[in-house]
Write an enzyme that holds these catalytic residues in place. Structure first.
Site, short mmCIF file in Angstrom:
data_model
loop_
_atom_site.label_atom_id
_atom_site.label_comp_id
_atom_site.label_asym_id
_atom_site.label_seq_id
_atom_site.Cartn_x
_atom_site.Cartn_y
_atom_site.Cartn_z
N GLU A 1 -9.69 46.72 63.43
CA GLU A 1 -9.25 47.91 62.91
C GLU A 1 -8.78 47.83 61.52
O GLU A 1 -8.96 49.02 60.46
CB GLU A 1 -7.82 48.31 63.90
CG GLU A 1 -7.25 49.77 63.20
CD GLU A 1 -6.02 50.18 64.32
OE1 GLU A 1 -5.52 49.24 64.89
OE2 GLU A 1 -5.89 51.27 64.28
N GLU B 1 -3.65 53.49 74.03
CA GLU B 1 -4.31 54.41 73.08
C GLU B 1 -5.76 54.64 73.88
O GLU B 1 -5.86 55.47 74.86
CB GLU B 1 -4.58 54.09 71.66
CG GLU B 1 -4.27 55.11 71.00
CD GLU B 1 -4.13 54.91 69.41
OE1 GLU B 1 -3.67 53.87 68.94
OE2 GLU B 1 -4.40 55.87 68.61
N HIS C 1 -12.16 47.85 66.87
CA HIS C 1 -12.17 49.10 66.43
C HIS C 1 -13.55 49.26 65.73
O HIS C 1 -13.59 48.70 64.51
CB HIS C 1 -11.22 49.37 65.40
CG HIS C 1 -10.12 50.29 65.78
ND1 HIS C 1 -9.05 50.24 66.93
CD2 HIS C 1 -9.78 51.56 65.27
CE1 HIS C 1 -8.37 51.18 66.85
NE2 HIS C 1 -8.62 52.04 66.11
C1 BGC Z 1 -6.44 55.19 66.08
C2 BGC Z 1 -7.51 55.36 65.06
C3 BGC Z 1 -7.42 57.05 64.78
C4 BGC Z 1 -6.02 57.40 64.07
C5 BGC Z 1 -5.96 58.58 63.40
C6 BGC Z 1 -5.08 55.36 65.37
O1 BGC Z 1 -4.19 55.10 66.29
O2 BGC Z 1 -6.40 54.11 66.63
O3 BGC Z 1 -8.77 54.81 65.06
O4 BGC Z 1 -8.54 57.35 64.09
O5 BGC Z 1 -5.20 56.55 64.79
O6 BGC Z 1 -4.60 58.56 63.11
#
Ligand code: BGC
Length: 834
Positions: A712, A441, A733
């Protein structure tokens, strides 16, 4: 003693490649006296022939930040020397100098050259040339479609990694400027290796390749000035040639494959391709190695794998010394954590391989990857015959921003939390503000950046970093003002824009203005800010935004039973609350920029949205329809309620927190404001209780689980050591690190009453059980610091206020007072700590 401590141009002390036509100067002043104010300044700027190009004259003013250059037009590729002299109200004076050099001030005229040998090895572009005269100065201006590393005569040019960084390439591309005077000799070889990087390499969870283009290319101009005053320019063109390099493949997600036995094959001609976007000089600080961490421990896991622990979750690469056999292959895999059995855990990296592979050449070698980076604390070694941990170091890579805050507490767990916040910032401020640095990502999610930017501004100076990224945010906005989910936008029109994510367009420039007093950033982003508000307006009949896709209170815990990531708070309540916030910000920005019509228009719009919000979401008796923590927090913090209803909604919030056993349930949206709201409404004690809880969900829960960065999810690792679903569980995160803003502003109590901290508020909070804190923050005017120590019912404060500012001190146990600059100590009575 009165001294000029920091003199900068566009936030830099020694800038190379400045393309700003009206650069701004700022300085900080230091004095051992109190109540010191600058009374006058004078700036002079001379060019490299010592000719004066600007003399501001003696200017009576206490202004010491963002003074705009107002002299003769600056020439390209020229060195300038600036001097500032100031006087203060104590009849002292001080002086400082700095040098800056302008960049090309135009698009580089070198061609974009690409290779002609098909899809194999990372290409290397080469040009040989002679310098027959004595060289006085040489500069390389370079950029690439891809990521490049340039070398002159085998020596690395500069210390930047992954240049030219990541922009919305089809529209904007940054070029870098390097001083290469010392690298040149009589016979020279200028070479550049260009990896796929973000331009062509795999991106997103689909590992889509060629998002921006399918051909990597290099573009450069080398300017050589000889001692006799003549100049020569060598550019990328047909004269160059290319060949496959020893890097067999490179991928940001998967890692580099390097064959150090690779023999240089024949040269191939280069091909010229066109690039139609805008090429600009580097705005943000480049990515550099900012620290090297030694390996802490090497062990064999229950599965029998050899693993090294660096003791810190970080973003970077591993450099190591090895002496193997010719042709021997070694591999290094990366991971953030071990599983509950103590084995190397990579499931949460999803499709990112995060592995570097090397074929050794039989000599002693020091190796590191060139065009990748990993988010890791642990590495797993394959193919090594023996391992000495002294041979391994982790190079920490991130945008090389100026550190601005330090914060420590007598409670080591809170100190660790602060460290985790700072590390997650470092690890994710990698040319763009990314969500995470490890899995497939690593994208510039707008919502994450929006919720964290105020905290970020305490830890580092983030203006150049965000200025560059906001330029891309604006460039990627749709014709009707929609803001992309990620910037640079690699998701296309994936989903319609979402509230809170899109509000990065307004919240971040406004935050930068408040923290740094930087009006230019507001002016530059104004159209983008307005376009975003207009986007919402066009979708908000009756002043309510109630349509389209919304992330809601992303990852909040109050809807866990529905295995939904968007939380229980009404999504459109959130959307309308943020619509109100952005309209308010826009109106204030318009006022700062003297756009009075807009200021009034958006102030009226804001008032209408607030009214509509109340009509739709608040009953006649003052009950909020969505009674989640986040809904209450937004209604209170964004001032969306009639005064008479605030107590009821506040009570709902307190009850909700109490019903959850004094735990938060907030996601990305509510978390940044939760403790602020409590403190502002007289419940600082509950804010502290939330901060100090250590059972799930809480900030210290992760700290107790050994986290060295912010997770996260609140439940990334369960109490029994097992993991939350690996499909979305990053351990790095920064979003929940947004509590950092509360720690600086409400705990240390450092806040600004005027933009840029020209007028400061110091209002610390005494936290039971934490006997001392020490916090320092470098604002545009210099160092603000607050420290307190509690002993036997007494509290001793030490406060430092920079020259040229005033501060209102509200120290618990002391009388409220207003002071000028200087260092002050006070004693007060307290019952806070026993
Ligand atoms: C990300 C997030 C992001 C989110 C929004 C995720 O996969 O890691 O931090 O804001 O998607 O959907």
């Amino acid at each position: 003693m009165f001294t000029l401590c920091d003199f900068t141009v566009e936030y830099n002390k020694n800038l190379l490649g400045l393309d700003e036509r009206k650069p701004r100067f700022s300085w900080t002043l230091c004095s051992d006296k109190q109540n010191v104010r600058q009374t006058a300044y004078c700036i002079t700027v001379r060019d490299e022939h010592n000719a004066m190009v600007w003399d501001s004259g003696e200017t009576e003013s206490d202004n010491s930040v963002h003074i705009e250059y107002d002299g003769a037009p600056l020439s390209a590729c020229t060195r300038y020397n600036a001097t500032v002299t100031v006087r203060d109200n104590k009849r002292e004076s001080a002086q400082a100098e700095l040098t800056f050099e302008t960049g090309l001030m135009r698009k580089p005229s070198g061609e974009f050259i690409t290779h002609t040998f098909g899809e194999r090895n990372v290409p290397k572009f080469v040009r040989s040339f002679e310098c027959k005269k004595k060289i006085q100065r040489a500069r390389l201006y370079a950029t690439a479609l891809g990521v490049y590393e340039a070398r002159i005569n085998g020596m690395r040019v500069g210390d930047i990694y992954d240049a030219p960084g990541w922009t919305s390439y089809e529209k904007r591309l940054q070029y870098q400027t390097y001083d290469v005077t010392e690298l040149l000799g009589d016979n020279n070889e200028l070479a550049a290796t260009v990896g796929e990087g973000w331009y062509k390499g795999a991106l997103t969870w689909d590992k889509r390749t060629c998002v921006f283009g399918d051909t990597v290319a290099f573009c450069a101009e080398l300017h050589i000035t000889y001692s006799d005053g003549t100049r020569e320019i060598i550019k990328t063109d047909k004269e160059w040639n290319c060949r496959p390099s020893h890097i067999l493949s490179s991928s940001l997600y998967d890692g580099d494959e390097t064959d150090t036995t690779f023999e240089t094959p024949a040269f191939y001609p280069v091909k010229i391709i066109s690039y139609d976007g805008n090429i600009i000089s580097q705005i943000n600080e480049p990515v550099r190695v900012t620290e090297s961490l030694p390996a802490k421990e090497c062990f064999v896991t229950p599965k029998g794998e050899t693993v090294i622990d660096f003791g810190q979750n970080l973003t970077g690469i591993v450099r190591f010394r090895v002496h193997g056999k010719r042709g021997q292959q070694v591999r290094i895999a990366h991971a953030e954590t071990l599983d509950s059995d103590g084995n190397f855990y990579t499931a949460n990296l999803r499709k990112a391989k995060c592995e570097d592979t090397y074929i050794l050449n039989g000599n002693e070698q020091i190796l590191q990857p060139v065009f990748t980076f990993h988010g890791f604390r642990f590495i797993r070694l394959y193919g090594f015959e023996s391992v000495d941990i002294a041979d391994f170091e982790a190079l920490v890579l991130h945008s090389d921003m100026q550190k601005s805050g330090v914060f420590s507490f007598s409670d080591s767990r809170i100190t660790q939390l602060q460290s985790n916040i700072v590390w997650s910032q470092r690890d994710n401020f990698f040319d763009i503000p990314s969500d995470c640095p490890q899995r497939d990502e690593r994208l510039g999610w707008t919502g994450d950046a929006q919720v964290f930017c105020r905290t970020a501004s305490f830890n580092y100076n983030v203006v150049p970093f965000f200025e560059k990224w906001l330029g891309d945010l604006a460039a990627d906005q749709t014709a009707d003002g929609g803001v992309a989910h990620v910037v640079p936008n690699v998701l296309g029109d994936y989903l319609t824009p979402s509230s809170c994510w899109g509000d990065a367009a307004t919240v971040i420039p406004w935050t930068l203005y408040c923290v740094y007093g930087d009006e230019r950033i507001l002016a530059r982003q104004y159209e983008s800010m307005k376009a975003w508000v207009e986007y919402m307006r066009s979708r908000s009949p009756h002043d309510l935004w109630q349509s389209g896709f919304q992330y809601g209170d992303w990852l909040a815990l109050d809807k866990e039973e529905f295995s939904d990531r968007t939380g229980a708070t009404d999504k459109y309540l959130i959307a309308t609350a943020f619509y109100a916030l952005s309209a308010d910000i826009l109106s204030k920005a318009a006022k700062v920029l003297n756009k009075s019509e807009d200021a009034e228009f958006y102030a009226r719009l804001h008032a209408r949205i607030v009214k509509a919000f109340c009509k739709e979401y608040v009953t006649d008796t003052g009950r909020l329809v969505s009674e989640t923590q986040t809904a209450c927090v937004l209604a209170l913090h964004f001032d969306l309620l009639p005064k008479k209803f605030r107590p009821r909604v506040l009570q709902t919030l307190i009850d909700n927190i109490r019903d959850h056993g004094y735990h938060l349930t907030t996601g990305f949206v509510g978390t940044p404001y939760l403790c602020h709201t409590l403190s502002e409404c007289g419940y600082g004690d509950i804010a502290v209780r939330l901060l100090k809880s250590d059972d799930y969900p809480s900030w210290l829960y992760a700290v107790d689980k050994g986290a060295t960065t912010i997770w996260e999810r609140w439940n990334g690792i369960y109490p029994d050591g097992t993991f939350f679903e690996p499909s979305m569980s990053s351990f790095n995160h920064y979003a929940y690190g947004s509590i950092g803003d509360w720690m600086y502003r409400k705990w240390a109590g450092i806040d600004c009453l005027q933009p840029g901290y020209k007028k400061i508020s110091i209002k610390p909070y005494l936290v039971e059980g934490v006997d001392s804190i020490s916090c320092a923050f470098d604002c545009m005017y210099g160092k603000i610091s607050v420290a307190y120590r509690i002993e036997n019912g007494c509290v001793r404060y030490r406060v430092e206020i920079p020259v040229n500012t005033t501060a209102v001190l509200e120290l618990p146990g002391c009388d409220k007072t207003t002071v000028g600059s200087g260092v002050y100590e006070f004693d007060g009575k307290t019952e806070a700590s026993k």
